[in-house]
Design an enzyme around this catalytic site. Structure first.
Site, mmCIF file in Angstrom:
data_model
loop_
_atom_site.group_PDB
_atom_site.id
_atom_site.type_symbol
_atom_site.label_atom_id
_atom_site.label_comp_id
_atom_site.label_asym_id
_atom_site.label_seq_id
_atom_site.Cartn_x
_atom_site.Cartn_y
_atom_site.Cartn_z
ATOM 1 N N GLY A 135 0.823 -1.208 0.000
ATOM 2 C CA GLY A 135 0.000 0.000 0.000
ATOM 3 C C GLY A 135 0.858 1.260 0.000
ATOM 4 N N ASP A 136 1.922 1.238 0.796
ATOM 5 C CA ASP A 136 2.827 2.398 0.849
ATOM 6 C C ASP A 136 3.503 2.596 -0.512
ATOM 7 O OD1 ASP A 136 2.196 2.244 3.556
ATOM 8 O OD2 ASP A 136 3.979 1.036 3.988
HETATM 9 N N1 LIG Z 1 -0.836 -10.221 -4.253
HETATM 10 C C1 LIG Z 1 -0.713 -9.143 -5.038
HETATM 11 N N2 LIG Z 1 -0.555 -9.279 -6.378
HETATM 12 C C2 LIG Z 1 -0.439 -8.220 -7.187
HETATM 13 N N3 LIG Z 1 -0.484 -6.942 -6.743
HETATM 14 C C3 LIG Z 1 -0.626 -6.736 -5.423
HETATM 15 C C4 LIG Z 1 -0.762 -7.819 -4.490
HETATM 16 N N4 LIG Z 1 -0.869 -7.293 -3.246
HETATM 17 C C5 LIG Z 1 -0.839 -5.960 -3.415
HETATM 18 N N5 LIG Z 1 -0.693 -5.613 -4.700
HETATM 19 C C6 LIG Z 1 -0.665 -4.273 -5.296
HETATM 20 O O1 LIG Z 1 -0.399 -3.315 -4.297
HETATM 21 C C7 LIG Z 1 -1.544 -2.463 -4.096
HETATM 22 C C8 LIG Z 1 -1.723 -2.181 -2.619
HETATM 23 O O2 LIG Z 1 -1.902 -3.402 -1.949
HETATM 24 P P1 LIG Z 1 -2.987 -3.602 -0.780
HETATM 25 O O3 LIG Z 1 -4.349 -3.388 -1.301
HETATM 26 O O4 LIG Z 1 -2.689 -4.928 -0.165
HETATM 27 O O5 LIG Z 1 -2.619 -2.409 0.187
HETATM 28 P P2 LIG Z 1 -2.635 -2.307 1.777
HETATM 29 O O6 LIG Z 1 -3.600 -3.312 2.321
HETATM 30 O O7 LIG Z 1 -2.855 -0.903 2.113
HETATM 31 O O8 LIG Z 1 -1.135 -2.728 2.122
HETATM 32 P P3 LIG Z 1 -0.193 -2.296 3.362
HETATM 33 O O9 LIG Z 1 0.145 -3.592 4.043
HETATM 34 O O10 LIG Z 1 1.018 -1.680 2.765
HETATM 35 O O11 LIG Z 1 -0.967 -1.342 4.218
HETATM 36 C C9 LIG Z 1 -2.722 -3.204 -4.715
HETATM 37 O O12 LIG Z 1 -3.728 -2.307 -5.164
HETATM 38 C C10 LIG Z 1 -2.045 -3.946 -5.870
HETATM 39 O O13 LIG Z 1 -1.901 -3.095 -6.979
HETATM 40 MG MG LIG Z 2 -2.473 0.002 3.982
#
Ligand SMILES: Nc1ncnc2c1ncn2[C@@H]1O[C@H](COP(=O)(O)OP(=O)(O)OP(=O)(O)O)[C@@H](O)[C@H]1O
Ligand SMILES: [Mg+2]
Length: 307
Positions: A250-251
Site C-alpha cells: 500500500g505504501d
Molecule cells: N498479491 C498481489 N498481487 C499483485 N499486486 C498486489 C498484491 N498485493 C498488493 N498488490 C498491489 O499493491 C496495491 C496495494 O496493496 P494492498 O491493497 O494490499 O494495500 P494495503 O492493504 O494498504 O497494504 P499495506 O500492508 O502496505 O498497508 C494493490 O492495489 C495492488 O496493486
Molecule cells: Mg495500507
C-alpha cells in the site's frame, strides 16, 4: 517537495528460525535490520522512482540515530525531530513455523516537540505534497491527523492520507487531495460490503461527499479503483507475479502514484505506476527497486481502463 510523515518509526529486527520455543534459548538462522514505518516506505519507493522527498516524524535515542542515518543513506532527505528521552522502538518480527511479532510502543512525544513538528508543517505551501499514513502512537492526541490537516489547509498543499477508521474520517473535512483506503478499511469505515466494484465505488463516492477529492481504493490481488474528483472511474488490474511479502504494498502504491504526478503524469498514469509499484513490492522481500517496478509497469499501463 514531497514530505512523508512517520509519527512512530521503528527499527524492525527480522529473524528467521526453524522452530520458536517459548521459555528456551533460541538461535536465529537469518537476521536483518530494516527501517520501518509507512511514511518511510513511501519515501523509499519515491526514491526508487527517482523522486525526491523529505521524511518527517519523531526519533529518539540510538535507534532513532540509526533510522536517520539509514534513511539518508538510501537517498531520502530527513527532518526528524529528536525527542529528549527514550528510544525509537524496535519491533521484532520472527519467522518460524508461524509468524510472531513483538511491537514496541515508542517514546513519549512531549508537547514542545509536537509543537515544533506542527510549526514545520505550517511552512509548507504551494507545490508541496504531504503524505500522512499509519497509526498514531498512544502518546499523541487522538486528533493529531486533524491537527496536521488543519495546518496545511488553504495553502495549496496536496494532502495524501493513508489511514483507516476514525483517523481517515477526521481528515475528510480538510478536503485531502487523495485518500487511499484498502478494500477492508473502506468496508469497515461504513460497516458495509465492499465486495463488488459497484460497492467500492458507492463507498468511495461517500468519502467524496464527506470531503475527499480523489479516492484510490487498493484491492490487493484484485488491483485498484480510482474515483477522481470530477467523477471519472479508472480501474487497474493487479500486476502478475509470485507473492513474496505484501507488507508495504500500500505504501509503495502511494509512492508510485505520487512519483508519476510529480513527473507530470495524469491521474490514470499515476494509477498505473502506483499499481505496478504495489505489485513489485508484494513480489519483493522489502520495498521494490526501480527495475522491478518498471518491468511490471510495461504491462499494467496497457491494462488501465476507464469504466
Ligand atoms: N498479491 C498481489 N498481487 C499483485 N499486486 C498486489 C498484491 N498485493 C498488493 N498488490 C498491489 O499493491 C496495491 C496495494 O496493496 P494492498 O491493497 O494490499 O494495500 P494495503 O492493504 O494498504 O497494504 P499495506 O500492508 O502496505 O498497508 C494493490 O492495489 C495492488 O496493486
Ligand atoms: Mg495500507
Amino acid at each position: 517537495m514531497i514530505y512523508t510523515v512517520t509519527l512512530n518509526p521503528a527499527v524492525d529486527y527480522v529473524i528467521s528460525l526453524d522452530r520458536l520455543s517459548a521459555g528456551q534459548i533460541n538461535r536465529t538462522q537469518t537476521e536483518a535490520v530494516v527501517f520501518g514505518g509507512k511514511g518511510i516506505n513511501v519515501s523509499l519507493m519515491l526514491k526508487a522512482l527517482h523522486t525526491e522527498s523529505t521524511a518527517l516524524g519523531f526519533v529518539a535515542g540510538f535507534t532513532g540515530e540509526a533510522i536517520r542515518a539509514g534513511v539518508e543513506a538510501q537517498g531520502v532527505y530527513t527532518e526528524f525531530i529528536d525527542l529528549p528521552s527514550g528510544f525509537t522502538r524496535i519491533n521484532v518480527k520472527i519467522h518460524a513455523e508461524e509468524e510472531t511479532e513483538i511491537n514496541g510502543n515508542g517514546p513519549d512525544i512531549p508537547q514542545a516537540q509536537l509543537d515544533a513538528f506542527l510549526a514545520r508543517l505550517e511552512q509548507l505551501g504551494q507545490g508541496d505534497t504531504l503524505v500522512v499514513s499509519g497509526s498514531v502512537p498512544r502518546t499523541l492526541p487522538k486528533n493529531i491527523y486533524a491537527q496536521i490537516a488543519s495546518r496545511t489547509e488553504g495553502k495549496g498543499v496536496r494532502l495524501i492520507v493513508d489511514a483507516a477508521g476514525a483517523l481517515l474520517q477526521s481528515v475528510l473535512p480538510y478536503h485531502p487531495f487523495l485518500v487511499k483506503p484498502n478494500r477492508q478499511e473502506l468496508a469497515a469505515l461504513f460497516g458495509a460490503s465492499a465486495e463488488t466494484d459497484a460497492d467500492v465505488l458507492h463507498l468511495a463516492a461517500r468519502l467524496q461527499e464527506m470531503g475527499a477529492q480523489h479516492v484510490l481504493v487498493s484491492m490487493a490481488g484484485d488491483g485498484a479503483l480510482l474515483l477522481t474528483a470530477d467523477g471519472a472511474v479508472w480501474k487497474a488490474p493487479a500486476a502478475k507475479g509470485q507473492i513474496v511479502n505484501s507488507v508495504g504494498a500500500g505504501d509503495s502504491m502511494v509512492g508510485g502514484f505520487l512519483a508519476a504526478l510529480e513527473h507530470g503524469g495524469s491521474l490514470a498514469e499515476a494509477l498505473a505506476l502506483g499499481t505496478a509499484a504495489g505489485g513489485a513490492t508484494a513480489f519483493s522481500v522489502g520495498i521494490a527497486d526501480h527495475d522491478k517496478v518498471m518491468a511490471l509497469h510495461e504491462t499494467v499501463k496497457k491494462e488501465v481502463q476507464k469504466l
